[in-house]
Design an enzyme around this catalytic site. Structure first.
Site, short mmCIF file in Angstrom:
data_model
loop_
_atom_site.label_atom_id
_atom_site.label_comp_id
_atom_site.label_asym_id
_atom_site.label_seq_id
_atom_site.Cartn_x
_atom_site.Cartn_y
_atom_site.Cartn_z
N SER A 182 0.84 -1.20 0.00
CA SER A 182 0.00 0.00 0.00
C SER A 182 0.88 1.26 0.00
O SER A 182 1.70 1.44 -0.90
CB SER A 182 -0.95 -0.04 1.19
OG SER A 182 -1.86 1.04 1.18
N HIS A 225 -8.23 1.88 -0.94
CA HIS A 225 -8.08 0.98 -2.10
C HIS A 225 -9.44 0.49 -2.63
O HIS A 225 -9.58 -0.64 -3.08
CB HIS A 225 -7.16 -0.20 -1.76
CG HIS A 225 -5.79 0.23 -1.39
ND1 HIS A 225 -4.92 0.81 -2.29
CD2 HIS A 225 -5.15 0.22 -0.19
CE1 HIS A 225 -3.79 1.12 -1.66
NE2 HIS A 225 -3.90 0.79 -0.39
#
Length: 310
Positions: free
Chosen positions: A94, A197
């Site tokens: 991430s 996300h």
């Protein structure tokens, strides 16, 4: 091959940078990173409490700067030991992809923390627009877990491997998933501000795109894997674009670990603030030794793992 892993949001703990900035050079770097990111990383890395450093706009630059800081210390130790670091691979989870981009030479350290400062603020603003969240689903049969996530109207935002998938979306959907957990699985709510996300972060994409568009990039100088699909990165410009779009798309750490195995991984070193990715590796990369670099005291073990594999 040894893989350097850069952690994502949620790994930080109060005071975790105190030992690191006892070194004058490291403190100087963190002060410069504070200026670039627009966040007082010295304060938040040493004195601020858990609730403060959980805030997206603080946590993201704090984590990326910490990973770069510990990489600088590790690389210096390896140079003194005569180890060629070019053979090391790197990947980030991430927001950790920004630290990985710096380690791989795609972004300068300054640009990495500058852009992640923009990213954190934009994602915090997107998260404030609607109440959303994330929950980790641990265990169970993967197909059943994915079906349950879809049935609850959620997105598998982080497919982490090792029996862990993170679901993201509305709070009502997360509650429904918790009440109807797949057989053999536990649903654990995460302390994050929003559904990262996923499409809920779409408004942050153009903000980061504007900041990244004029940023200089280079092609990677070492093996670098992407969260998008676990593939090797060959173009710095393409990876910059992926860093932007990844805000609103799922993280495929499971695919990254499959790529590590295909590349012949012999060890994994997680940079500061470490622990989460080495934990996943124990389940998803069984038999592969790992070192979590949480404090400067862990650097010796990291150097030893690399030199043993040389």
């Amino acid at each position: 091959m040894i893989v350097i892993a850069c952690p994502g949001q949620g790994s930080q703990t109060p005071g975790f940078l105190t030992d690191w900035i006892a070194d004058a050079e490291s403190r100087s770097f963190l002060e410069a990173a504070s200026e670039a990111s627009g966040v007082d990383l010295v304060l938040h890395g040493t004195e601020s409490g858990a609730d403060t450093i959980r805030a997206t706009e603080i946590a993201q630059p704090l984590i990326v700067a910490a990973s770069i800081l510990s990489w600088r210390a590790l690389a210096s130790r390896l140079e003194l030991a005569g180890v060629d670091t070019a053979a090391l691979g790197v990947a980030g989870h991430s927001v950790g992809e920004f630290a990985a981009a710096a380690v791989a030479g795609v972004l300068s350290e300054t640009d990495a923390v500058r852009l992640v400062g923009v990213r954190g603020r934009a994602m915090a603003e997107a998260a404030a627009a609607e109440q959303t969240g994330m929950s980790a689903v641990v265990g169970g049969v993967e197909a059943d877990v994915l079906a349950a996530i879809e049935a609850a109207g959620l997105t598998p935002a982080n497919r982490n491997g090792g029996g862990q998938i993170v679901a993201a979306g509305t709070l009502s959907g997360l509650a429904a998933l918790g009440e109807n957990a797949p057989r053999g699985a536990r649903v654990i709510p995460l302390q994050v501000a929003g559904a990262f996300h996923t499409e809920f972060m779409a408004s942050a994409v153009p903000v980061l795109a504007d900041a990244a568009g004029t940023t200089d990039v280079n092609d990677p100088t070492r093996s670098l894997w992407s969260n998008a699909d676990g593939g090797l990165v060959t173009s710095g410009a393409s990876f910059r674009d992926s860093l932007v779009s990844q805000i609103a798309h799922p993280v495929r750490w499971d695919a990254c670990m499959e790529s590590f195995q295909a590349a012949g991984i012999t060890g994994l070193i997680e940079l500061t603030p470490a622990g989460a990715l080495t934990g996943i590796a124990k389940r998803g990369l069984k038999g592969i030794p790992s070192v979590a670099v949480k404090t400067p005291a862990d650097l010796d073990a990291a150097v030893q793992l690399i030199t043993d594999a040389a």
